[in-house]
Write a protein that holds these residues in place. Sequence first.
Motif, mmCIF file in Angstrom:
data_model
loop_
_atom_site.group_PDB
_atom_site.id
_atom_site.type_symbol
_atom_site.label_atom_id
_atom_site.label_comp_id
_atom_site.label_asym_id
_atom_site.label_seq_id
_atom_site.Cartn_x
_atom_site.Cartn_y
_atom_site.Cartn_z
ATOM 1 N N CYS A 22 0.857 -1.179 0.000
ATOM 2 C CA CYS A 22 0.000 0.000 0.000
ATOM 3 C C CYS A 22 0.894 1.230 0.000
ATOM 4 O O CYS A 22 1.760 1.365 0.875
ATOM 5 C CB CYS A 22 -0.901 -0.007 1.227
ATOM 6 S SG CYS A 22 -1.857 1.506 1.481
ATOM 7 N N ALA A 23 0.684 2.104 -0.976
ATOM 8 C CA ALA A 23 1.476 3.326 -1.085
ATOM 9 C C ALA A 23 0.621 4.533 -0.746
ATOM 10 O O ALA A 23 -0.491 4.678 -1.276
ATOM 11 C CB ALA A 23 2.033 3.459 -2.495
ATOM 12 N N ALA A 24 1.132 5.382 0.128
ATOM 13 C CA ALA A 24 0.426 6.594 0.526
ATOM 14 C C ALA A 24 0.980 7.794 -0.218
ATOM 15 O O ALA A 24 2.184 7.876 -0.493
ATOM 16 C CB ALA A 24 0.560 6.802 2.027
ATOM 17 N N TYR A 94 -8.028 -4.242 2.513
ATOM 18 C CA TYR A 94 -8.012 -2.779 2.452
ATOM 19 C C TYR A 94 -6.893 -2.223 3.316
ATOM 20 O O TYR A 94 -6.665 -2.686 4.449
ATOM 21 C CB TYR A 94 -9.330 -2.210 2.965
ATOM 22 C CG TYR A 94 -10.537 -2.567 2.150
ATOM 23 C CD1 TYR A 94 -11.291 -3.704 2.458
ATOM 24 C CD2 TYR A 94 -10.949 -1.773 1.081
ATOM 25 C CE1 TYR A 94 -12.411 -4.032 1.723
ATOM 26 C CE2 TYR A 94 -12.068 -2.096 0.337
ATOM 27 C CZ TYR A 94 -12.790 -3.230 0.665
ATOM 28 O OH TYR A 94 -13.907 -3.550 -0.069
ATOM 29 N N CYS A 95 -6.262 -1.209 2.819
ATOM 30 C CA CYS A 95 -5.260 -0.467 3.559
ATOM 31 C C CYS A 95 -5.937 0.739 4.207
ATOM 32 O O CYS A 95 -6.774 1.404 3.577
ATOM 33 C CB CYS A 95 -4.177 -0.014 2.581
ATOM 34 S SG CYS A 95 -2.891 1.021 3.271
ATOM 35 N N GLY A 104 -9.381 8.929 9.339
ATOM 36 C CA GLY A 104 -8.782 7.813 8.616
ATOM 37 C C GLY A 104 -9.036 7.897 7.130
ATOM 38 O O GLY A 104 -9.962 8.557 6.663
ATOM 39 N N TYR A 105 -8.178 7.225 6.392
ATOM 40 C CA TYR A 105 -8.305 7.152 4.939
ATOM 41 C C TYR A 105 -8.224 5.685 4.524
ATOM 42 O O TYR A 105 -7.521 4.887 5.158
ATOM 43 C CB TYR A 105 -7.181 7.942 4.270
ATOM 44 C CG TYR A 105 -7.179 9.411 4.629
ATOM 45 C CD1 TYR A 105 -6.418 9.871 5.700
ATOM 46 C CD2 TYR A 105 -7.932 10.326 3.915
ATOM 47 C CE1 TYR A 105 -6.410 11.210 6.050
ATOM 48 C CE2 TYR A 105 -7.932 11.676 4.251
ATOM 49 C CZ TYR A 105 -7.175 12.114 5.315
ATOM 50 O OH TYR A 105 -7.166 13.433 5.653
ATOM 51 N N TRP A 106 -8.925 5.369 3.430
ATOM 52 C CA TRP A 106 -8.994 3.993 2.949
ATOM 53 C C TRP A 106 -8.509 3.892 1.519
ATOM 54 O O TRP A 106 -8.726 4.790 0.709
ATOM 55 C CB TRP A 106 -10.431 3.489 2.994
ATOM 56 C CG TRP A 106 -10.974 3.330 4.376
ATOM 57 C CD1 TRP A 106 -11.630 4.262 5.116
ATOM 58 C CD2 TRP A 106 -10.898 2.154 5.181
ATOM 59 N NE1 TRP A 106 -11.969 3.737 6.337
ATOM 60 C CE2 TRP A 106 -11.541 2.443 6.408
ATOM 61 C CE3 TRP A 106 -10.366 0.873 5.001
ATOM 62 C CZ2 TRP A 106 -11.663 1.513 7.433
ATOM 63 C CZ3 TRP A 106 -10.478 -0.049 6.017
ATOM 64 C CH2 TRP A 106 -11.113 0.270 7.224
ATOM 65 N N GLY A 107 -7.901 2.752 1.212
ATOM 66 C CA GLY A 107 -7.597 2.422 -0.154
ATOM 67 C C GLY A 107 -8.811 1.798 -0.811
ATOM 68 O O GLY A 107 -9.847 1.588 -0.187
ATOM 69 N N GLN A 108 -8.647 1.460 -2.088
ATOM 70 C CA GLN A 108 -9.785 0.936 -2.853
ATOM 71 C C GLN A 108 -9.983 -0.557 -2.654
ATOM 72 O O GLN A 108 -11.025 -1.095 -3.023
ATOM 73 C CB GLN A 108 -9.580 1.236 -4.348
ATOM 74 C CG GLN A 108 -8.657 0.272 -5.084
ATOM 75 C CD GLN A 108 -7.182 0.488 -4.777
ATOM 76 O OE1 GLN A 108 -6.801 1.407 -4.051
ATOM 77 N NE2 GLN A 108 -6.329 -0.355 -5.350
#
Length: 116
Positions: A22-24, A94-95, A104-108
């Motif tokens: 997972c890349a932020a 999910y990341c 918080g933030y979520w990946g797809q």
Amino acid sequence: QVQLVESGGGLVQAGGSLRLSCAASDSIFRISTMVWYRQAPGKQRELVAAITSGGSTNYNDSVKGRFTISRDNAKNTVDLQMNSLKPEDTAVYYCNLRRASGLGYWGQGTQVTVSS
């Protein structure tokens, strides 16, 4: 807005391995706790593994000894190495980036399918 992009999912036979990444998009990553969740069809989303900004880790009992979470603060990435995979590990992974404020933030999400 922080963007999280997961990669590395796929189809694997039971007993195999996969590595999720997972890349932020933002350096806020470096002071945030990073968490991998998963959600299987018909089930609630559950925490798989977490790692704090200082490197402390926490795992769901069902993956202890099989999965390893790690982070690279220079690259703003968090990985989940999954070994000895079981069919019950099949889920969308999910990341999540968790800030100290609670935001918080979520990946797809990325699909992991383990065949028996």
